[in-house]
Design a protein around this motif. Structure first.
Motif, PDB file in Angstrom:
ATOM      1  N   VAL B 165       0.874  -0.166  -4.881  1.00  0.00           N
ATOM      2  CA  VAL B 165       0.928  -0.364  -3.434  1.00  0.00           C
ATOM      3  C   VAL B 165      -0.350  -1.042  -2.941  1.00  0.00           C
ATOM      4  CG1 VAL B 165       1.083   0.829  -1.216  1.00  0.00           C
ATOM      5  CG2 VAL B 165       2.508   1.562  -3.095  1.00  0.00           C
ATOM      6  N   VAL B 166      -1.472  -0.609  -3.457  1.00  0.00           N
ATOM      7  CA  VAL B 166      -2.749  -1.222  -3.047  1.00  0.00           C
ATOM      8  C   VAL B 166      -2.772  -2.702  -3.433  1.00  0.00           C
ATOM      9  CG1 VAL B 166      -5.245  -1.229  -3.460  1.00  0.00           C
ATOM     10  CG2 VAL B 166      -4.061   0.920  -3.137  1.00  0.00           C
ATOM     11  N   VAL B 167      -2.350  -2.978  -4.649  1.00  0.00           N
ATOM     12  CA  VAL B 167      -2.381  -4.371  -5.132  1.00  0.00           C
ATOM     13  C   VAL B 167      -1.455  -5.242  -4.286  1.00  0.00           C
ATOM     14  CG1 VAL B 167      -1.718  -5.856  -7.075  1.00  0.00           C
ATOM     15  CG2 VAL B 167      -3.063  -3.806  -7.495  1.00  0.00           C
ATOM     16  N   LEU B 168      -0.252  -4.725  -4.043  1.00  0.00           N
ATOM     17  CA  LEU B 168       0.717  -5.539  -3.295  1.00  0.00           C
ATOM     18  C   LEU B 168       0.294  -5.742  -1.837  1.00  0.00           C
ATOM     19  CD1 LEU B 168       4.121  -4.146  -4.654  1.00  0.00           C
ATOM     20  CD2 LEU B 168       3.041  -6.307  -5.223  1.00  0.00           C
ATOM     21  N   PHE B 169      -0.301  -4.721  -1.256  1.00  0.00           N
ATOM     22  CA  PHE B 169      -0.656  -4.828   0.167  1.00  0.00           C
ATOM     23  C   PHE B 169      -2.001  -5.513   0.371  1.00  0.00           C
ATOM     24  CE2 PHE B 169      -2.305  -3.282   4.231  1.00  0.00           C
ATOM     25  CZ  PHE B 169      -1.231  -3.545   5.063  1.00  0.00           C
ATOM     26  N   GLU B 170      -3.013  -5.009  -0.292  1.00  0.00           N
ATOM     27  CA  GLU B 170      -4.365  -5.482  -0.018  1.00  0.00           C
ATOM     28  C   GLU B 170      -4.704  -6.783  -0.746  1.00  0.00           C
ATOM     29  OE1 GLU B 170      -6.270  -4.476   2.217  1.00  0.00           O
ATOM     30  OE2 GLU B 170      -5.452  -2.518   2.732  1.00  0.00           O
ATOM     31  N   GLN B 181      10.852  -2.691  -0.459  1.00  0.00           N
ATOM     32  CA  GLN B 181      11.993  -3.293  -1.182  1.00  0.00           C
ATOM     33  C   GLN B 181      11.672  -3.444  -2.671  1.00  0.00           C
ATOM     34  OE1 GLN B 181      12.679  -7.002   0.800  1.00  0.00           O
ATOM     35  NE2 GLN B 181      13.870  -6.061   2.442  1.00  0.00           N
ATOM     36  N   ILE B 182      10.484  -3.922  -2.949  1.00  0.00           N
ATOM     37  CA  ILE B 182      10.117  -4.188  -4.349  1.00  0.00           C
ATOM     38  C   ILE B 182       9.996  -2.887  -5.140  1.00  0.00           C
ATOM     39  CG2 ILE B 182       8.267  -5.090  -5.828  1.00  0.00           C
ATOM     40  CD1 ILE B 182       7.761  -7.161  -3.531  1.00  0.00           C
ATOM     41  N   THR B 183       9.378  -1.899  -4.513  1.00  0.00           N
ATOM     42  CA  THR B 183       9.161  -0.641  -5.246  1.00  0.00           C
ATOM     43  C   THR B 183      10.327   0.339  -5.101  1.00  0.00           C
ATOM     44  OG1 THR B 183       7.947   0.231  -3.351  1.00  0.00           O
ATOM     45  CG2 THR B 183       6.634  -0.739  -5.109  1.00  0.00           C
ATOM     46  N   GLU B 184      11.340  -0.085  -4.359  1.00  0.00           N
ATOM     47  CA  GLU B 184      12.539   0.720  -4.136  1.00  0.00           C
ATOM     48  C   GLU B 184      12.201   2.089  -3.546  1.00  0.00           C
ATOM     49  OE1 GLU B 184      13.918   0.263  -8.124  1.00  0.00           O
ATOM     50  OE2 GLU B 184      15.397  -1.233  -7.558  1.00  0.00           O
ATOM     51  N   THR B 185      11.368   2.049  -2.516  1.00  0.00           N
ATOM     52  CA  THR B 185      11.030   3.274  -1.781  1.00  0.00           C
ATOM     53  C   THR B 185      11.195   2.990  -0.290  1.00  0.00           C
ATOM     54  OG1 THR B 185       8.723   2.573  -1.822  1.00  0.00           O
ATOM     55  CG2 THR B 185       9.347   4.235  -3.429  1.00  0.00           C
ATOM     56  N   THR B 186      10.763   3.935   0.529  1.00  0.00           N
ATOM     57  CA  THR B 186      10.837   3.702   1.978  1.00  0.00           C
ATOM     58  C   THR B 186       9.486   3.195   2.472  1.00  0.00           C
ATOM     59  OG1 THR B 186      10.109   5.942   2.422  1.00  0.00           O
ATOM     60  CG2 THR B 186      12.489   5.576   2.257  1.00  0.00           C
ATOM     61  N   GLY B 188       7.833   4.480   4.825  1.00  0.00           N
ATOM     62  CA  GLY B 188       6.993   5.662   5.022  1.00  0.00           C
ATOM     63  C   GLY B 188       6.253   6.031   3.737  1.00  0.00           C
ATOM     64  N   THR B 189       6.961   5.966   2.636  1.00  0.00           N
ATOM     65  CA  THR B 189       6.340   6.277   1.337  1.00  0.00           C
ATOM     66  C   THR B 189       5.233   5.268   1.040  1.00  0.00           C
ATOM     67  OG1 THR B 189       8.490   7.055   0.613  1.00  0.00           O
ATOM     68  CG2 THR B 189       6.856   6.723  -1.103  1.00  0.00           C
ATOM     69  N   VAL B 190       5.515   4.011   1.349  1.00  0.00           N
ATOM     70  CA  VAL B 190       4.520   2.966   1.092  1.00  0.00           C
ATOM     71  C   VAL B 190       3.264   3.239   1.910  1.00  0.00           C
ATOM     72  CG1 VAL B 190       4.019   0.496   1.372  1.00  0.00           C
ATOM     73  CG2 VAL B 190       6.232   1.211   0.493  1.00  0.00           C
ATOM     74  N   ARG B 191       3.457   3.533   3.192  1.00  0.00           N
ATOM     75  CA  ARG B 191       2.302   3.792   4.061  1.00  0.00           C
ATOM     76  C   ARG B 191       1.504   4.997   3.568  1.00  0.00           C
ATOM     77  NH1 ARG B 191       2.797   0.854   8.949  1.00  0.00           N
ATOM     78  NH2 ARG B 191       4.906   0.018   9.121  1.00  0.00           N
ATOM     79  N   SER B 192       2.235   6.030   3.201  1.00  0.00           N
ATOM     80  CA  SER B 192       1.528   7.243   2.780  1.00  0.00           C
ATOM     81  C   SER B 192       0.777   7.017   1.461  1.00  0.00           C
ATOM     82  CB  SER B 192       2.527   8.400   2.705  1.00  0.00           C
ATOM     83  OG  SER B 192       2.602   8.950   1.448  1.00  0.00           O
ATOM     84  N   ARG B 193       1.394   6.285   0.542  1.00  0.00           N
ATOM     85  CA  ARG B 193       0.711   5.985  -0.724  1.00  0.00           C
ATOM     86  C   ARG B 193      -0.525   5.126  -0.477  1.00  0.00           C
ATOM     87  NH1 ARG B 193       5.738   4.522  -4.805  1.00  0.00           N
ATOM     88  NH2 ARG B 193       6.503   6.639  -5.008  1.00  0.00           N
ATOM     89  N   LEU B 194      -0.375   4.188   0.435  1.00  0.00           N
ATOM     90  CA  LEU B 194      -1.490   3.292   0.731  1.00  0.00           C
ATOM     91  C   LEU B 194      -2.657   4.067   1.347  1.00  0.00           C
ATOM     92  CD1 LEU B 194      -2.190   0.268   0.626  1.00  0.00           C
ATOM     93  CD2 LEU B 194      -1.313   0.062   2.944  1.00  0.00           C
ATOM     94  N   HIS B 195      -2.318   4.950   2.255  1.00  0.00           N
ATOM     95  CA  HIS B 195      -3.350   5.749   2.925  1.00  0.00           C
ATOM     96  C   HIS B 195      -4.118   6.601   1.911  1.00  0.00           C
ATOM     97  CE1 HIS B 195      -5.276   8.003   6.114  1.00  0.00           C
ATOM     98  NE2 HIS B 195      -4.892   9.128   5.536  1.00  0.00           N
ATOM     99  N   TYR B 196      -3.370   7.261   1.065  1.00  0.00           N
ATOM    100  CA  TYR B 196      -3.988   8.133   0.056  1.00  0.00           C
ATOM    101  C   TYR B 196      -4.842   7.305  -0.914  1.00  0.00           C
ATOM    102  CZ  TYR B 196      -4.415  11.158  -4.015  1.00  0.00           C
ATOM    103  OH  TYR B 196      -4.913  11.867  -5.072  1.00  0.00           O
ATOM    104  N   ALA B 197      -4.276   6.186  -1.361  1.00  0.00           N
ATOM    105  CA  ALA B 197      -4.984   5.354  -2.344  1.00  0.00           C
ATOM    106  C   ALA B 197      -6.288   4.815  -1.763  1.00  0.00           C
ATOM    107  CB  ALA B 197      -4.090   4.200  -2.771  1.00  0.00           C
ATOM    108  N   LYS B 198      -6.254   4.432  -0.503  1.00  0.00           N
ATOM    109  CA  LYS B 198      -7.471   3.885   0.106  1.00  0.00           C
ATOM    110  C   LYS B 198      -8.551   4.958   0.284  1.00  0.00           C
ATOM    111  CE  LYS B 198      -6.816   0.525   3.337  1.00  0.00           C
ATOM    112  NZ  LYS B 198      -6.119  -0.194   4.405  1.00  0.00           N
ATOM    113  N   GLN B 199      -8.082   6.142   0.578  1.00  0.00           N
ATOM    114  CA  GLN B 199      -9.045   7.260   0.672  1.00  0.00           C
ATOM    115  C   GLN B 199      -9.733   7.487  -0.672  1.00  0.00           C
ATOM    116  OE1 GLN B 199      -6.852  10.624   2.151  1.00  0.00           O
ATOM    117  NE2 GLN B 199      -7.899  10.516   4.132  1.00  0.00           N
ATOM    118  N   GLU B 200      -8.935   7.457  -1.716  1.00  0.00           N
ATOM    119  CA  GLU B 200      -9.479   7.657  -3.064  1.00  0.00           C
ATOM    120  C   GLU B 200     -10.461   6.538  -3.416  1.00  0.00           C
ATOM    121  OE1 GLU B 200      -8.539  10.259  -5.590  1.00  0.00           O
ATOM    122  OE2 GLU B 200      -8.297  11.063  -3.570  1.00  0.00           O
ATOM    123  N   LEU B 201     -10.061   5.321  -3.107  1.00  0.00           N
ATOM    124  CA  LEU B 201     -10.930   4.182  -3.419  1.00  0.00           C
ATOM    125  C   LEU B 201     -12.235   4.240  -2.629  1.00  0.00           C
ATOM    126  CD1 LEU B 201      -8.343   1.238  -3.619  1.00  0.00           C
ATOM    127  CD2 LEU B 201      -9.630   2.221  -5.504  1.00  0.00           C
TER     128      LEU B 201
END
Lengths: 165, 210
Positions: B165-170, B181-186, B188-201
């Protein structure tokens, strides 16, 4: 210039800026030449070695339903093994067995011999499709009758076999 | 702000995907009609973008190269079945991601970094100048390679789905909808994964983000 320096000092780098730096990691021309060459080789390989449609279909079925297919295969193996085992037991019980061709309406003859004993089966001819086949009168260890396309061992000395079509 | 503007201006060449999709569909139809050489144009068009995605996920240029080759081969085989319900690039990205995940799952890829040389252009200058000020005495090239390594380490610490998600978005600049669409999720899931990943980074890279 002073303002710019001040801006630099007060503006922290954002995570997004660092990540965008990753866009600068690009391979050179040699990399793409090598890439194109390898890809072309792979593509030619699949064009030359195109699998038969049947095999492709089997592979796709295997990929999609491999659990079901493996369960069916295992069951089939088990049934086959069991049948083979039963057949072996039957063969080992008889010294020699010969049966006529499958039932032909109104004309059936089966011969079973074991050791020195020799039996002939008499056929009762009848006008109806349903008829009685034979009676074995001489004692023996095992007898065989041909019924429904398979051998059935009968461990009785006297057996009547009824077959109907 | 200055960095965002500089980097954004130089790198935000995100193509107009809608017009691209219709052009791709026309090419795909030609391939389906038997003009196999047209598929080469699609390879040429997408190979760098796919490389960028896969390379940033696996952090190894040789593995990335092999994965993209496999992905293109799969796409070439499957192109007769492509109905055009989604855009070609979404379909192709999906294939590339599945191939990447499978390779990672099979543990086939090498567990070390094999990184591309980061090209120094105007956009990186601003960041490097800033970092040089922060890390006194460091040369730009040293700083750049150190930064590259840290970035990759940080990315590799994320789970593969968060990394994607980070790679595709950022890095690739795709929208939430496209990523969903690409990751076959919603979304909301994309946003939440992105938020978490950015916090970790942020945590991993806090030394560079002061």
């Amino acid at each position: 210039m002073v303002i710019q320096n001040l801006e630099k000092e007060v503006s922290p780098i954002q995570l997004e800026d660092l990540l965008k730096l990753k866009r600068l990691e690009r391979p050179d021309g040699h990399f793409w030449e090598d890439f194109d060459r390898k890809l072309e080789a792979k593509r030619l390989e699949i064009l030359i070695k195109k699998e038969p449609i049947g095999l492709q279909w089997l592979k796709s079925v295997w990929k999609k339903h491999f659990r079901l297919v493996s369960a069916i295969s295992a069951s089939a193996c088990a049934v086959f093994g069991l049948m083979h085992h039963t057949s072996l037991i039957q063969r080992s019980a008889l010294h020699f067995a010969e049966v006529s061709s499958p039932f032909i309406k109104n004309n059936i003859a089966a011969y079973v011999s074991e050791g020195n004993a020799y039996f002939a089966q008499n056929v009762m001819r009848g006008a109806q499709p349903s008829f009685q086949v034979a009676t074995l009168a001489v004692p023996c260890k095992s007898q065989v009758c041909y019924m429904n396309g398979g051998f059935t061992p009968l461990n009785t000395a006297k057996t009547s076999v009824h077959a109907s079509f | 702000m200055e960095f965002s503007k500089t980097v954004g201006k130089a790198l935000s060449a995100v193509p107009e995907r809608n017009s691209e999709a219709s052009g791709d569909w026309a090419l795909v139809q030609r391939v389906q009609a038997g003009e196999l050489h047209v598929f080469d144009w699609l390879i040429k068009k997408y190979r760098e973008r796919l490389f960028s995605i896969v390379y940033n996920i696996v952090s190894n240029r040789e593995d990335a190269s092999e994965i993209i080759q496999d992905a293109f081969i799969k796409a070439f085989r499957a192109v007769p079945k492509f109905k055009g319900k989604s855009s070609f690039f979404t379909w192709l990205y999906k294939i590339a991601l599945h191939t990447t995940y499978n390779t990672v799952r099979k543990n086939r890829f090498k567990r070390f970094f094999s990184l591309e040389k980061m090209s120094e252009d105007a956009s990186s200058e601003a960041i490097l100048d800033y970092l040089q000020g922060q890390h006194s005495g460091a040369e730009k090239s040293v700083l750049l390679s150190e930064l590259q390594e840290k970035l990759n380490e940080a990315l590799q610490k994320l789970s593969i789905k968060h990394r994607t998600v980070v790679v595709l978005f950022e890095i690739e600049g795709l929208s939430h909808t496209e990523i969903a669409q690409i990751t076959e999720t919603t979304e909301g899931t994309v946003r939440s994964r992105l938020h978490y990943a950015k916090q970790e980074l942020q945590n991993y890279l806090k030394d560079y983000l002061k």
